[in-house]
Design a protein around this motif. Structure first.
Motif, short mmCIF file in Angstrom:
data_model
loop_
_atom_site.label_atom_id
_atom_site.label_comp_id
_atom_site.label_asym_id
_atom_site.label_seq_id
_atom_site.Cartn_x
_atom_site.Cartn_y
_atom_site.Cartn_z
N GLU A 117 -62.77 66.54 88.33
CA GLU A 117 -63.02 67.70 89.18
C GLU A 117 -62.26 67.56 90.49
N LEU A 118 -61.90 68.70 91.03
CA LEU A 118 -61.21 68.73 92.31
C LEU A 118 -62.24 68.72 93.43
N PRO A 119 -61.89 68.16 94.58
CA PRO A 119 -62.83 68.20 95.70
C PRO A 119 -63.18 69.64 96.05
N SER A 120 -64.45 69.86 96.29
CA SER A 120 -64.93 71.19 96.70
C SER A 120 -66.12 71.00 97.61
N PRO A 121 -65.85 70.72 98.90
CA PRO A 121 -66.94 70.46 99.84
C PRO A 121 -67.91 71.65 99.92
N PRO A 122 -69.17 71.35 100.29
CA PRO A 122 -70.14 72.44 100.43
C PRO A 122 -69.75 73.35 101.58
#
Length: 123
Positions: A117-122
């Motif tokens: 998965e790619l980073p996806s910050p909240p």
């Protein structure tokens, strides 16, 4: 900015945990078959729990999710502290190792099952 703060706190907790784990290891090396003092047990099991907590915070900051095995592992380590009072230090350290191994196996199974998965910050 929120990602930076969460990442910072996650790393601070993980570094503190590594120090606590080193202290716990030293205590176990000093007296592996002797009675473990309550503070020793708290350090030996609390250090890994602190690491899992810091790692979960870091994971939330980067991916916007928290690994359930890490949460369960941290809670299990804390819940085991009272049960470890009558056992030797080496048994306490072995218990911590088994819980961490369980978390690692669960994470490896998740990695094999799901794509990267790619980073996806909240937000």
């Amino acid at each position: 900015m929120r990602v930076a703060v969460l990442t910072f706190y996650g790393h601070v907790l993980m570094v503190a945990a590594v120090v606590a784990i080193a202290v716990g290891d030293e205590l176990v090396i000093m007296r592996p078959s002797g009675h473990a003092e309550p503070a020793w047990i708290a350090v030996t099991l609390g250090g890994p729990a602190l690491f899992l907590t810091g790692r979960a915070i870091f994971e939330y900051a980067v991916f916007g999710r928290v690994s359930l095995p890490r949460v369960i592992g941290a809670l299990a380590l804390l819940a085991l502290i009272p049960a470890m009072m009558p056992v030797p230090s080496l048994a306490v350290a072995t218990t911590a190792t088994l819980v961490l191994a369980g978390v690692a196996v669960a994470d490896a199974a998740r990695t094999r099952r799901l794509p990267s998965e790619l980073p996806s910050p909240p937000r």
